[in-house]
Each structure stands twice: as structure tokens, then as C-alpha cells.
Design an enzyme around this catalytic site. Structure first.
Site, PDB file in Angstrom:
ATOM      1  N   PRO A  11       0.797  -1.224   0.000  1.00  8.83           N
ATOM      2  CA  PRO A  11       0.000   0.000   0.000  1.00  8.83           C
ATOM      3  C   PRO A  11       0.832   1.277   0.000  1.00  8.83           C
ATOM      4  CG  PRO A  11      -0.092  -1.075   2.132  1.00  8.83           C
ATOM      5  CD  PRO A  11       0.544  -2.041   1.189  1.00  8.83           C
ATOM      6  N   ASN A  12       0.365   2.205  -0.798  1.00  7.92           N
ATOM      7  CA  ASN A  12       0.916   3.564  -0.897  1.00  7.92           C
ATOM      8  C   ASN A  12       2.240   3.654  -1.653  1.00  7.92           C
ATOM      9  OD1 ASN A  12      -1.226   4.875   0.606  1.00  7.92           O
ATOM     10  ND2 ASN A  12      -0.408   3.796   2.402  1.00  7.92           N
ATOM     11  N   ARG A  19       4.992  11.099  -2.518  1.00 13.95           N
ATOM     12  CA  ARG A  19       4.613  10.852  -1.135  1.00 13.95           C
ATOM     13  C   ARG A  19       5.799  11.164  -0.213  1.00 13.95           C
ATOM     14  NH1 ARG A  19       4.640   4.767   1.337  1.00 13.95           N
ATOM     15  NH2 ARG A  19       3.695   5.314   3.317  1.00 13.95           N
ATOM     16  N   TYR A  24      10.905   9.342   1.552  1.00 11.41           N
ATOM     17  CA  TYR A  24      10.948   8.284   0.544  1.00 11.41           C
ATOM     18  C   TYR A  24      11.664   8.668  -0.742  1.00 11.41           C
ATOM     19  CZ  TYR A  24       7.523   6.156   3.665  1.00 11.41           C
ATOM     20  OH  TYR A  24       6.896   5.625   4.775  1.00 11.41           O
ATOM     21  N   ASN A  76       8.123  -5.328  -0.312  1.00  8.46           N
ATOM     22  CA  ASN A  76       7.937  -4.173   0.561  1.00  8.46           C
ATOM     23  C   ASN A  76       6.437  -4.100   0.802  1.00  8.46           C
ATOM     24  OD1 ASN A  76       7.617  -1.762   1.871  1.00  8.46           O
ATOM     25  ND2 ASN A  76       8.861  -0.552   0.436  1.00  8.46           N
ATOM     26  N   ALA A  79       2.885  -0.494   5.140  1.00  8.73           N
ATOM     27  CA  ALA A  79       2.389  -0.527   6.519  1.00  8.73           C
ATOM     28  C   ALA A  79       1.911  -1.915   6.942  1.00  8.73           C
ATOM     29  CB  ALA A  79       1.263   0.493   6.683  1.00  8.73           C
ATOM     30  N   ASP A  89       1.969 -15.442   7.013  1.00  9.40           N
ATOM     31  CA  ASP A  89       1.603 -16.852   6.844  1.00  9.40           C
ATOM     32  C   ASP A  89       1.699 -17.275   5.379  1.00  9.40           C
ATOM     33  OD1 ASP A  89       1.150 -16.969   9.546  1.00  9.40           O
ATOM     34  OD2 ASP A  89      -1.032 -17.148   9.404  1.00  9.40           O
ATOM     35  N   GLU A 100      12.879  -8.876   2.585  1.00  7.40           N
ATOM     36  CA  GLU A 100      12.026  -7.732   2.907  1.00  7.40           C
ATOM     37  C   GLU A 100      12.811  -6.443   2.644  1.00  7.40           C
ATOM     38  OE1 GLU A 100      11.565  -6.935   7.113  1.00  7.40           O
ATOM     39  OE2 GLU A 100       9.545  -6.168   6.773  1.00  7.40           O
ATOM     40  N   HIS A 102      12.523  -2.064   2.839  1.00  6.36           N
ATOM     41  CA  HIS A 102      11.852  -0.788   3.120  1.00  6.36           C
ATOM     42  C   HIS A 102      12.725   0.322   2.567  1.00  6.36           C
ATOM     43  CE1 HIS A 102       8.861  -2.582   5.701  1.00  6.36           C
ATOM     44  NE2 HIS A 102       9.836  -3.292   6.245  1.00  6.36           N
ATOM     45  N   VAL A 103      12.090   1.291   1.933  1.00  3.66           N
ATOM     46  CA  VAL A 103      12.823   2.425   1.379  1.00  3.66           C
ATOM     47  C   VAL A 103      13.456   3.229   2.510  1.00  3.66           C
ATOM     48  CG1 VAL A 103      12.581   4.558   0.036  1.00  3.66           C
ATOM     49  CG2 VAL A 103      11.278   2.511  -0.620  1.00  3.66           C
ATOM     50  N   ARG A 109      12.524   5.552  12.853  1.00  2.00           N
ATOM     51  CA  ARG A 109      11.233   6.239  12.797  1.00  2.00           C
ATOM     52  C   ARG A 109      10.351   5.834  13.996  1.00  2.00           C
ATOM     53  NH1 ARG A 109       8.809   5.579   6.981  1.00  2.00           N
ATOM     54  NH2 ARG A 109       7.496   7.262   7.786  1.00  2.00           N
TER      55      ARG A 109
HETATM   56  C1  DQA Z   1       7.852   1.574   4.124  1.00  2.00           C
HETATM   57  C2  DQA Z   1       7.898   1.810   5.629  1.00  2.00           C
HETATM   58  C3  DQA Z   1       6.543   1.566   6.262  1.00  2.00           C
HETATM   59  O1  DQA Z   1       6.589   1.803   7.654  1.00  2.00           O
HETATM   60  C4  DQA Z   1       5.501   2.490   5.631  1.00  2.00           C
HETATM   61  O2  DQA Z   1       4.228   2.217   6.179  1.00  2.00           O
HETATM   62  C5  DQA Z   1       5.502   2.428   4.159  1.00  2.00           C
HETATM   63  C6  DQA Z   1       6.784   2.401   3.452  1.00  2.00           C
HETATM   64  C7  DQA Z   1       9.192   1.915   3.443  1.00  2.00           C
HETATM   65  O3  DQA Z   1       9.386   1.485   2.324  1.00  2.00           O
HETATM   66  O4  DQA Z   1      10.013   2.623   4.036  1.00  2.00           O
HETATM   67  O5  DQA Z   1       4.451   2.497   3.520  1.00  2.00           O
HETATM   68  O6  DQA Z   1       7.588   0.194   3.886  1.00  2.00           O
END
Ligand code: DQA
Length: 151
Positions: A11-12, A19, A24, A76, A79, A89, A100, A102-103, A109
Site C-alpha cells: 500500500p501507498n 509521497r 521516501y 515491501n 504498513a 503466513d 524484505e 523498506h525504502v 522512525r
Molecule cells: C515503508 C515503511 C513503512 O513503515 C511504511 O508504512 C511504508 C513504506 C518503506 O518502504 O520505508 O508504507 O515500507
């Protein structure tokens, strides 16, 4: 035929580039996906890149990676990383080597970002490298699955 890795964004992440650019950066999801395809190609892998804002769809995409016998997953989950036992799962269920990403540096944070259900199902986690983290993750995954870089 080239082995396929799945690159899943949650998401997002479709909003990358606009954003919260202080956190990011200015690069877009299209930039991420190009980086992933180019990096994968260096190892003769093909990258199947998908993004969804829905938790159940991420679960379905992980199942798809399983049924297509993908060589690896880069994920990624946004949230959902911090909340989703269902995604955890699914990853455990398909038993595909997973990294995994994360940007942002989630550990620098808010404390609600410090827990990840995805991390428990992945062999490695990368965070804080910006979108370069996806490229690094593919390099690490390639080493893990024995994919050798082109000369
Ligand atoms: C994220 C970090 C998460 O906490 C956040 O909710 C995101 C982006 C990152 O790529 O840094 O949507 O996964």
C-alpha cells in the site's frame, strides 16, 4: 527459460516520488520496477513486478509466486509489514526465499514501525537505502539462490 523473481510492493508505494519525498525520495515506483528488472537481468533472472494497496491481493500474489515456482520474492509490504499475520503466513506457506525491503530506515522512525511480521518470514531485511535497497536485495537474493552475474 529465465527464472522469475516476484517484486511485490504494498500500500501507498504507488505514490513513491510524490509521497513524503523527505522520507521516501523523489524516485517513482516505475523507477523501482526498472531498477529491479535491470538488476535481475544481470543475473539472467526476470522480475515480475506488482503493486497493490490491498492486503488480500498481496496474499494472492504470494500464492501466485508459489504456484509459478518463483525463484524468490522481494517484498515491501508497506504498513502491512507491521500488522499482517496473513502476509507472514502466506510467505511461510509458499517457502520461497524472501527478502524484505523498506525504502526508509524504519528503525529510525516511529516505534510502531519497529516490528515486522514480514521479517520473521524473510531470510534478510534491508531498510534505509532508498530505492537502491531493491537492487541490493536482488543481489543478495541472487547469491542466496546461486544465480551468477553475467560477465
Ligand atoms: C515503508 C515503511 C513503512 O513503515 C511504511 O508504512 C511504508 C513504506 C518503506 O518502504 O520505508 O508504507 O515500507
Amino acid at each position: 527459460m529465465a527464472k522469475t523473481i516476484y517484486v511485490l510492493n504494498g500500500p501507498n508505494l504507488n505514490l513513491l516520488g510524490t509521497r513524503e519525498p523527505d522520507i521516501y525520495g523523489r524516485q517513482t515506483l516505475a523507477d523501482v520496477e526498472k531498477l529491479c528488472r535491470d538488476t535481475a537481468a544481470r543475473f539472467r533472472l526476470s522480475a515480475e513486478c506488482r503493486q497493490t494497496n490491498r492486503e488480500g491481493e498481496l496474499v494472492d500474489l504470494i500464492h501466485e509466486a508459489g504456484s509459478k515456482q518463483a525463484a524468490g520474492i522481494i517484498i515491501n509490504a508497506g504498513a502491512y509489514s507491521h500488522t499482517s499475520i496473513a502476509i507472514h503466513d502466506a510467505l511461510v506457506g509458499v517457502r520461497i526465499p524472501t527478502v524484505e525491503v523498506h525504502v526508509s530506515n524504519v528503525y529510525a522512525r516511529e516505534s510502531f514501525r519497529h516490528q515486522s511480521f514480514i521479517a520473521k518470514a524473510a531470510f534478510a531485511t534491508l531498510c534505509g537505502f532508498g530505492i537502491e535497497g531493491y537492487g541490493l536485495a536482488i543481489n543478495g537474493l541472487a547469491a542466496r539462490i546461486g544465480a551468477v552475474a553475467k560477465a
